[in-house]
Design a protein around this motif. Structure first.
Motif, PDB file in Angstrom:
ATOM      1  N   TYR A  90       0.806  -1.227   0.000  1.00  0.00           N
ATOM      2  CA  TYR A  90       0.000   0.000   0.000  1.00  0.00           C
ATOM      3  C   TYR A  90       0.838   1.275   0.000  1.00  0.00           C
ATOM      4  CZ  TYR A  90       0.622  -1.195   4.957  1.00  0.00           C
ATOM      5  OH  TYR A  90       1.139  -1.572   6.155  1.00  0.00           O
ATOM      6  N   PHE A  91       2.129   1.172   0.248  1.00  0.00           N
ATOM      7  CA  PHE A  91       3.006   2.333   0.111  1.00  0.00           C
ATOM      8  C   PHE A  91       3.404   2.567  -1.347  1.00  0.00           C
ATOM      9  CE2 PHE A  91       3.646   1.917   4.665  1.00  0.00           C
ATOM     10  CZ  PHE A  91       3.805   3.241   5.062  1.00  0.00           C
ATOM     11  N   HIS A  92       3.240   1.559  -2.190  1.00  0.00           N
ATOM     12  CA  HIS A  92       3.781   1.624  -3.544  1.00  0.00           C
ATOM     13  C   HIS A  92       2.743   1.685  -4.665  1.00  0.00           C
ATOM     14  CE1 HIS A  92       7.608   0.904  -1.697  1.00  0.00           C
ATOM     15  NE2 HIS A  92       7.123  -0.174  -1.106  1.00  0.00           N
ATOM     16  N   HIS A  93       1.534   1.184  -4.411  1.00  0.00           N
ATOM     17  CA  HIS A  93       0.531   1.196  -5.480  1.00  0.00           C
ATOM     18  C   HIS A  93      -0.865   1.046  -4.912  1.00  0.00           C
ATOM     19  CE1 HIS A  93      -0.220  -3.186  -5.347  1.00  0.00           C
ATOM     20  NE2 HIS A  93       1.066  -3.276  -5.068  1.00  0.00           N
ATOM     21  N   ALA A  94      -1.833   1.364  -5.753  1.00  0.00           N
ATOM     22  CA  ALA A  94      -3.243   1.246  -5.381  1.00  0.00           C
ATOM     23  C   ALA A  94      -3.750  -0.151  -5.716  1.00  0.00           C
ATOM     24  CB  ALA A  94      -4.064   2.296  -6.128  1.00  0.00           C
ATOM     25  N   GLU A  95      -4.999  -0.395  -5.338  1.00  0.00           N
ATOM     26  CA  GLU A  95      -5.650  -1.640  -5.709  1.00  0.00           C
ATOM     27  C   GLU A  95      -6.334  -1.459  -7.054  1.00  0.00           C
ATOM     28  OE1 GLU A  95      -7.257  -3.611  -1.734  1.00  0.00           O
ATOM     29  OE2 GLU A  95      -7.765  -1.493  -1.911  1.00  0.00           O
ATOM     30  N   GLU A  96      -6.779  -2.562  -7.596  1.00  0.00           N
ATOM     31  CA  GLU A  96      -7.448  -2.535  -8.885  1.00  0.00           C
ATOM     32  C   GLU A  96      -8.952  -2.633  -8.683  1.00  0.00           C
ATOM     33  OE1 GLU A  96      -6.750  -5.265 -12.701  1.00  0.00           O
ATOM     34  OE2 GLU A  96      -4.929  -4.526 -11.744  1.00  0.00           O
ATOM     35  N   GLY A  97      -9.695  -2.111  -9.617  1.00  0.00           N
ATOM     36  CA  GLY A  97     -11.143  -2.240  -9.579  1.00  0.00           C
ATOM     37  C   GLY A  97     -11.817  -1.092  -8.864  1.00  0.00           C
ATOM     38  N   MET A  98     -13.133  -1.101  -8.951  1.00  0.00           N
ATOM     39  CA  MET A  98     -13.917  -0.049  -8.324  1.00  0.00           C
ATOM     40  C   MET A  98     -14.093  -0.368  -6.840  1.00  0.00           C
ATOM     41  SD  MET A  98     -17.725   1.348  -9.134  1.00  0.00           S
ATOM     42  CE  MET A  98     -17.291   1.951 -10.745  1.00  0.00           C
ATOM     43  N   ASN A  99     -13.813   0.604  -6.020  1.00  0.00           N
ATOM     44  CA  ASN A  99     -13.951   0.448  -4.584  1.00  0.00           C
ATOM     45  C   ASN A  99     -14.898   1.527  -4.079  1.00  0.00           C
ATOM     46  OD1 ASN A  99     -13.712   0.142  -1.837  1.00  0.00           O
ATOM     47  ND2 ASN A  99     -11.504   0.413  -1.765  1.00  0.00           N
ATOM     48  N   ILE A 100     -16.189   1.257  -4.163  1.00  0.00           N
ATOM     49  CA  ILE A 100     -17.185   2.240  -3.730  1.00  0.00           C
ATOM     50  C   ILE A 100     -17.052   2.499  -2.237  1.00  0.00           C
ATOM     51  CG2 ILE A 100     -19.661   2.682  -3.497  1.00  0.00           C
ATOM     52  CD1 ILE A 100     -19.987   1.196  -6.175  1.00  0.00           C
ATOM     53  N   GLY A 101     -16.725   1.484  -1.472  1.00  0.00           N
ATOM     54  CA  GLY A 101     -16.514   1.664  -0.035  1.00  0.00           C
ATOM     55  C   GLY A 101     -15.377   2.631   0.259  1.00  0.00           C
ATOM     56  N   TRP A 129     -13.010  -1.406   6.368  1.00  0.00           N
ATOM     57  CA  TRP A 129     -14.399  -0.976   6.267  1.00  0.00           C
ATOM     58  C   TRP A 129     -14.790  -0.665   4.831  1.00  0.00           C
ATOM     59  CZ3 TRP A 129     -17.496  -2.434   9.785  1.00  0.00           C
ATOM     60  CH2 TRP A 129     -17.045  -2.610  11.091  1.00  0.00           C
ATOM     61  N   ASP A 130     -13.845  -0.252   4.015  1.00  0.00           N
ATOM     62  CA  ASP A 130     -14.163  -0.023   2.608  1.00  0.00           C
ATOM     63  C   ASP A 130     -14.597  -1.320   1.933  1.00  0.00           C
ATOM     64  OD1 ASP A 130     -11.385  -0.736   3.016  1.00  0.00           O
ATOM     65  OD2 ASP A 130     -11.009  -0.279   0.915  1.00  0.00           O
ATOM     66  N   ILE A 131     -13.933  -2.417   2.274  1.00  0.00           N
ATOM     67  CA  ILE A 131     -14.280  -3.725   1.720  1.00  0.00           C
ATOM     68  C   ILE A 131     -15.618  -4.197   2.289  1.00  0.00           C
ATOM     69  CG2 ILE A 131     -13.601  -6.158   1.535  1.00  0.00           C
ATOM     70  CD1 ILE A 131     -11.874  -4.240  -0.138  1.00  0.00           C
ATOM     71  N   GLN A 183     -18.906  -5.371   0.233  1.00  0.00           N
ATOM     72  CA  GLN A 183     -19.567  -6.657   0.449  1.00  0.00           C
ATOM     73  C   GLN A 183     -21.051  -6.463   0.735  1.00  0.00           C
ATOM     74  OE1 GLN A 183     -17.036  -7.998   3.628  1.00  0.00           O
ATOM     75  NE2 GLN A 183     -15.755  -9.224   2.253  1.00  0.00           N
ATOM     76  N   MET A 184     -21.361  -5.473   1.546  1.00  0.00           N
ATOM     77  CA  MET A 184     -22.768  -5.205   1.879  1.00  0.00           C
ATOM     78  C   MET A 184     -23.551  -4.759   0.642  1.00  0.00           C
ATOM     79  SD  MET A 184     -23.227  -6.147   4.886  1.00  0.00           S
ATOM     80  CE  MET A 184     -24.862  -5.530   5.171  1.00  0.00           C
ATOM     81  N   MET A 185     -22.886  -4.034  -0.248  1.00  0.00           N
ATOM     82  CA  MET A 185     -23.559  -3.589  -1.467  1.00  0.00           C
ATOM     83  C   MET A 185     -23.925  -4.776  -2.360  1.00  0.00           C
ATOM     84  SD  MET A 185     -21.641  -0.076  -2.376  1.00  0.00           S
ATOM     85  CE  MET A 185     -22.721   0.211  -3.759  1.00  0.00           C
ATOM     86  N   PHE A 186     -23.253  -5.882  -2.184  1.00  0.00           N
ATOM     87  CA  PHE A 186     -23.582  -7.090  -2.931  1.00  0.00           C
ATOM     88  C   PHE A 186     -24.586  -7.949  -2.168  1.00  0.00           C
ATOM     89  CE2 PHE A 186     -22.836 -11.618  -3.714  1.00  0.00           C
ATOM     90  CZ  PHE A 186     -23.179 -11.674  -5.044  1.00  0.00           C
ATOM     91  N   VAL A 187     -24.336  -8.152  -0.885  1.00  0.00           N
ATOM     92  CA  VAL A 187     -25.145  -9.084  -0.085  1.00  0.00           C
ATOM     93  C   VAL A 187     -26.568  -8.575   0.114  1.00  0.00           C
ATOM     94  CG1 VAL A 187     -25.376 -10.110   2.219  1.00  0.00           C
ATOM     95  CG2 VAL A 187     -23.166 -10.130   1.043  1.00  0.00           C
ATOM     96  N   VAL A 188     -26.730  -7.329   0.472  1.00  0.00           N
ATOM     97  CA  VAL A 188     -28.069  -6.810   0.771  1.00  0.00           C
ATOM     98  C   VAL A 188     -29.014  -6.946  -0.425  1.00  0.00           C
ATOM     99  CG1 VAL A 188     -29.373  -4.711   1.360  1.00  0.00           C
ATOM    100  CG2 VAL A 188     -27.344  -5.335   2.684  1.00  0.00           C
ATOM    101  N   PRO A 189     -28.638  -6.518  -1.627  1.00  0.00           N
ATOM    102  CA  PRO A 189     -29.561  -6.716  -2.756  1.00  0.00           C
ATOM    103  C   PRO A 189     -29.873  -8.190  -3.040  1.00  0.00           C
ATOM    104  CG  PRO A 189     -27.908  -5.104  -3.337  1.00  0.00           C
ATOM    105  CD  PRO A 189     -27.496  -5.703  -2.028  1.00  0.00           C
ATOM    106  N   VAL A 190     -28.899  -9.068  -2.884  1.00  0.00           N
ATOM    107  CA  VAL A 190     -29.141 -10.500  -3.115  1.00  0.00           C
ATOM    108  C   VAL A 190     -30.136 -11.035  -2.095  1.00  0.00           C
ATOM    109  CG1 VAL A 190     -28.071 -12.797  -3.024  1.00  0.00           C
ATOM    110  CG2 VAL A 190     -26.953 -10.954  -4.277  1.00  0.00           C
ATOM    111  N   VAL A 191     -29.965 -10.666  -0.836  1.00  0.00           N
ATOM    112  CA  VAL A 191     -30.895 -11.123   0.206  1.00  0.00           C
ATOM    113  C   VAL A 191     -32.293 -10.572  -0.053  1.00  0.00           C
ATOM    114  CG1 VAL A 191     -31.464 -10.925   2.666  1.00  0.00           C
ATOM    115  CG2 VAL A 191     -29.135 -11.522   1.954  1.00  0.00           C
TER     116      VAL A 191
END
Length: 141
Positions: free
Chosen positions: A60-71, A115-117, A121-129
């Motif tokens: 995390y000192f050298h690069h970001a993560e990949e993908g959209m991170n809405i959290g 907490w961002d992750i 996860q909640m953005m996926f789980v809640v709609p599925v439930v």
């Protein structure tokens, strides 16, 4: 040019299909657009090729993560909590020669929970439930 730098340059050309800049202070990840999964693959290949011990490496000192991170809009991911440090040819040569990752990271605190992750996860789980409950109510009950 040292033998180590020649080996690093040859490995880099083989790995990325690009010629490694000879400027020892060049920020390789920024210069060649290495982020996220590509950065992890880069470091894995580097460690395997040059047998460098990287237990102290902090991605995390050298690069970001990949993908959209809405959290990440609500809670800072690790790479936004610290100041970025470049990975340079000089740093890599030092790692190869010493057979360990030479960076001493500044003191920093990261939360024990991402907490961002959790938000993602909640953005996926809640709609599925909710959808499952709707299906149950509509077709079973």
């Amino acid at each position: 040019m040292s033998e180590t730098r020649r080996e690093l340059s040859a490995w880099f050309a083989d790995f990325s299909r690009e010629t490694l800049t000879l400027d020892g202070e060049a920020d390789l990840f920024a210069l060649y657009g290495i982020e996220g999964d590509d950065a992890f693959e880069f470091m894995d290949a580097f460690v395997n090729r040059f047998d460098v011990e990287v237990d102290g490496y902090r991605w995390y000192f050298h690069h970001a993560e990949e993908g959209m991170n809405i959290g990440g809009w609500f809670f800072k991911p690790p790479y936004r909590r610290v100041q970025r440090m470049p990975i340079t040819p000089d740093l890599m040569v030092e790692a190869i020669d010493g057979k360990h990752w030479p960076v001493q990271y500044p003191p920093h605190d990261l939360p024990t929970v991402r907490w961002d992750i959790r938000v993602n996860q909640m953005m996926f789980v809640v709609p599925v439930v909710l959808f499952s409950l709707w299906l149950w109510n509509r077709f079973v009950a």
